[in-house]
Design an enzyme around this catalytic site. Sequence first.
Site, PDB file in Angstrom:
ATOM      1  N   HIS A  94      65.726  32.503  19.293  1.00  0.00           N
ATOM      2  CA  HIS A  94      65.678  33.121  20.653  1.00  0.00           C
ATOM      3  C   HIS A  94      65.579  31.844  21.663  1.00  0.00           C
ATOM      4  O   HIS A  94      64.334  31.431  22.236  1.00  0.00           O
ATOM      5  CB  HIS A  94      64.125  33.979  20.759  1.00  0.00           C
ATOM      6  CG  HIS A  94      64.250  34.706  22.056  1.00  0.00           C
ATOM      7  ND1 HIS A  94      63.614  36.128  21.996  1.00  0.00           N
ATOM      8  CD2 HIS A  94      64.503  34.485  23.422  1.00  0.00           C
ATOM      9  CE1 HIS A  94      63.691  36.517  23.119  1.00  0.00           C
ATOM     10  NE2 HIS A  94      64.279  35.741  24.069  1.00  0.00           N
ATOM     11  N   ARG A 121      71.765  29.740  29.358  1.00  0.00           N
ATOM     12  CA  ARG A 121      72.164  29.731  30.491  1.00  0.00           C
ATOM     13  C   ARG A 121      73.827  29.451  30.978  1.00  0.00           C
ATOM     14  O   ARG A 121      73.829  29.304  32.123  1.00  0.00           O
ATOM     15  CB  ARG A 121      71.330  29.083  31.651  1.00  0.00           C
ATOM     16  CG  ARG A 121      69.801  29.126  31.576  1.00  0.00           C
ATOM     17  CD  ARG A 121      69.442  30.617  31.842  1.00  0.00           C
ATOM     18  NE  ARG A 121      68.088  30.768  32.215  1.00  0.00           N
ATOM     19  CZ  ARG A 121      67.273  32.010  31.815  1.00  0.00           C
ATOM     20  NH1 ARG A 121      68.127  32.876  31.209  1.00  0.00           N
ATOM     21  NH2 ARG A 121      66.064  31.985  32.058  1.00  0.00           N
ATOM     22  N   ASN A 159      72.144  37.168  28.062  1.00  0.00           N
ATOM     23  CA  ASN A 159      72.082  37.366  29.497  1.00  0.00           C
ATOM     24  C   ASN A 159      72.574  36.249  30.095  1.00  0.00           C
ATOM     25  O   ASN A 159      71.670  35.623  31.044  1.00  0.00           O
ATOM     26  CB  ASN A 159      70.468  37.521  29.699  1.00  0.00           C
ATOM     27  CG  ASN A 159      69.442  36.626  29.413  1.00  0.00           C
ATOM     28  OD1 ASN A 159      69.737  35.720  28.589  1.00  0.00           O
ATOM     29  ND2 ASN A 159      68.222  36.872  30.215  1.00  0.00           N
ATOM     30  N   ASP A 198      68.361  41.283  25.524  1.00  0.00           N
ATOM     31  CA  ASP A 198      67.059  40.290  25.824  1.00  0.00           C
ATOM     32  C   ASP A 198      66.907  40.264  27.275  1.00  0.00           C
ATOM     33  O   ASP A 198      67.921  39.933  27.850  1.00  0.00           O
ATOM     34  CB  ASP A 198      66.960  39.307  25.066  1.00  0.00           C
ATOM     35  CG  ASP A 198      65.520  38.597  25.431  1.00  0.00           C
ATOM     36  OD1 ASP A 198      64.477  39.072  25.113  1.00  0.00           O
ATOM     37  OD2 ASP A 198      65.862  37.526  25.877  1.00  0.00           O
ATOM     38  N   HIS A 218      63.927  43.720  22.985  1.00  0.00           N
ATOM     39  CA  HIS A 218      63.102  43.316  23.929  1.00  0.00           C
ATOM     40  C   HIS A 218      62.230  44.438  24.420  1.00  0.00           C
ATOM     41  O   HIS A 218      62.791  45.302  25.081  1.00  0.00           O
ATOM     42  CB  HIS A 218      63.780  42.738  25.235  1.00  0.00           C
ATOM     43  CG  HIS A 218      62.852  42.541  26.518  1.00  0.00           C
ATOM     44  ND1 HIS A 218      62.591  41.395  26.890  1.00  0.00           N
ATOM     45  CD2 HIS A 218      62.210  43.242  27.255  1.00  0.00           C
ATOM     46  CE1 HIS A 218      61.926  41.321  28.018  1.00  0.00           C
ATOM     47  NE2 HIS A 218      61.496  42.453  28.320  1.00  0.00           N
ATOM     48  N   HIS A 239      59.727  38.418  20.741  1.00  0.00           N
ATOM     49  CA  HIS A 239      58.645  38.046  21.339  1.00  0.00           C
ATOM     50  C   HIS A 239      57.325  38.941  21.213  1.00  0.00           C
ATOM     51  O   HIS A 239      56.994  39.195  22.346  1.00  0.00           O
ATOM     52  CB  HIS A 239      58.844  37.325  22.755  1.00  0.00           C
ATOM     53  CG  HIS A 239      59.763  38.203  23.724  1.00  0.00           C
ATOM     54  ND1 HIS A 239      59.867  39.694  23.697  1.00  0.00           N
ATOM     55  CD2 HIS A 239      61.034  37.880  24.273  1.00  0.00           C
ATOM     56  CE1 HIS A 239      60.899  40.151  24.582  1.00  0.00           C
ATOM     57  NE2 HIS A 239      61.504  39.078  24.938  1.00  0.00           N
ATOM     58  N   ASP A 270      61.772  31.619  22.983  1.00  0.00           N
ATOM     59  CA  ASP A 270      62.129  32.200  24.342  1.00  0.00           C
ATOM     60  C   ASP A 270      62.202  31.147  25.344  1.00  0.00           C
ATOM     61  O   ASP A 270      61.896  31.280  26.582  1.00  0.00           O
ATOM     62  CB  ASP A 270      61.156  33.167  24.638  1.00  0.00           C
ATOM     63  CG  ASP A 270      61.782  34.073  25.649  1.00  0.00           C
ATOM     64  OD1 ASP A 270      62.881  34.147  26.142  1.00  0.00           O
ATOM     65  OD2 ASP A 270      60.968  35.213  26.122  1.00  0.00           O
ATOM     66  N   HIS A 278      64.103  28.051  34.392  1.00  0.00           N
ATOM     67  CA  HIS A 278      64.490  28.421  35.696  1.00  0.00           C
ATOM     68  C   HIS A 278      64.138  27.130  36.458  1.00  0.00           C
ATOM     69  O   HIS A 278      63.791  26.374  36.425  1.00  0.00           O
ATOM     70  CB  HIS A 278      63.422  29.330  36.137  1.00  0.00           C
ATOM     71  CG  HIS A 278      63.553  31.108  35.315  1.00  0.00           C
ATOM     72  ND1 HIS A 278      64.621  31.580  35.497  1.00  0.00           N
ATOM     73  CD2 HIS A 278      62.918  31.630  34.326  1.00  0.00           C
ATOM     74  CE1 HIS A 278      64.819  32.606  34.771  1.00  0.00           C
ATOM     75  NE2 HIS A 278      63.543  32.645  33.949  1.00  0.00           N
TER      76      HIS A 278
END
Length: 436
Positions: free
Chosen positions: A66, A70, A100, A158, A185, A238, A311, A315
């Site tokens: 997981h 990006r 995602n 997710d 998720h 998670h 996970d 960011h």
Amino acid sequence: MAQSELVLANGRVIDPAAARTGGSVDRHADVRIQDGKIVEIGAGLRGARVIDLGGLWVVPGFVDLHVHLREPGQEYKEDIVTGTRAAAAGGFTTVCCMPNTRPVNDQRAVTELIVRRGREAGLVRVHPIGAITVGLEGQALAEIAEMRSAGIVAISDDGRPVMNAGLLRRAMEYARTFGLPVVQHAEDLDLAEGGSMNEGAVATRIGVRSQPVCAESAMVARDLEICGYTGAHYHVAHASAARTAHLVRDAKRRGLPVTAEVTPHHLVLTDESCSHYDTNTKVMPPLRTRADCEALLEALIDGTIDCVATDHAPHSPVEKHVEFECAAPGMLGLETALPILLELARDSGGKLSIPRLIEVFTDGPARVFGLPSGTLAPGVVADLTVIDPDRVNQVSTEGLSSRSKNTPFLGRTFRGRAVLTMVGGRTVHDLDGRLA
Ligand code: DOR
């Protein structure tokens, strides 16, 4: 650098998968690598090049089910090169990346791009996870068969749950025909009401909108019913709550094809960490309570939870240097996972044993997704990690390989880290230049 023949001598060789074949899980030995494969483990091995490890640990390369790399679309946070560099630095040799991205990995072209970019990066193995629904919008099933033939290893929306139970049922029936795990998720959005942290005394005190534990556990309970009905492999991403661990334990006892992962941060941090509005502590699912951490550790030790997954969620300051409720959820994970788990194992007073710790990073996750790695068995590719359990390191922005720096562990000093990582016998991380 590729080594045609190499002996890693004098190591503590820990290979939890060996237990299944009656082999030795934890012993002092040498490992001989030839043409990218592990060929022999034993005493007094010879080879063209011998490196004395002086008792450092030799373990299978870590597998992370997981991560968020990006790419495509949000390369200002991370890309496949920086993300896999962070993975190698953390001791990982295989990562499975969530869909995602922008565009979402919901079709063959995006899957192919990720596979190709992973190969070009030439660091760790990258396996994409495909979306369950088109655009992660929860309306229509994505092109699962097409993505499967392009290389996805699981499906997940997710970052978002599959709220529509009927659609999840169809996804599970479909995935089952391909033997693909369905990764949920688990967050019932109606119960969560957009809450940014765990519902409880801390959220009330600091005045942050929160979500109850049942936002997760109610969805897991629902999904387990669908899992039992369809017989499809259901994987809880998670897991954050004692209730979730309880439900998974019970479902496993009943023989359901369910697996679960836990992140390092859900094992060691609680909602108290959010008290100072540090947006690096905002994650989804949110950090819970000490009792939840303890129940999750118990579940990891007894096998209810199959593996640790990071996970890893990079960011940029644009998403994090804002009010707590406006911040994007997520924290880095790849470079702090092992140090956090080593500290947890030491603090557990032996309850979390070192072989189990290695298992939840290697054979545990590999078996969940049916990946061929996660072992040091002679004949397999030489994906391995050398750990110095006493190496002290302070987490710092300069020291992190990830493009982003969003971790609440900045400034923390840990003992133990990966000093050498090899993928198929090639060195992808070599902290001390042993193989230079
Ligand atoms: O904290 C999280 N961040 N949880 C998720 O499920 C998604 C992830 C992200 O993509 O940033």
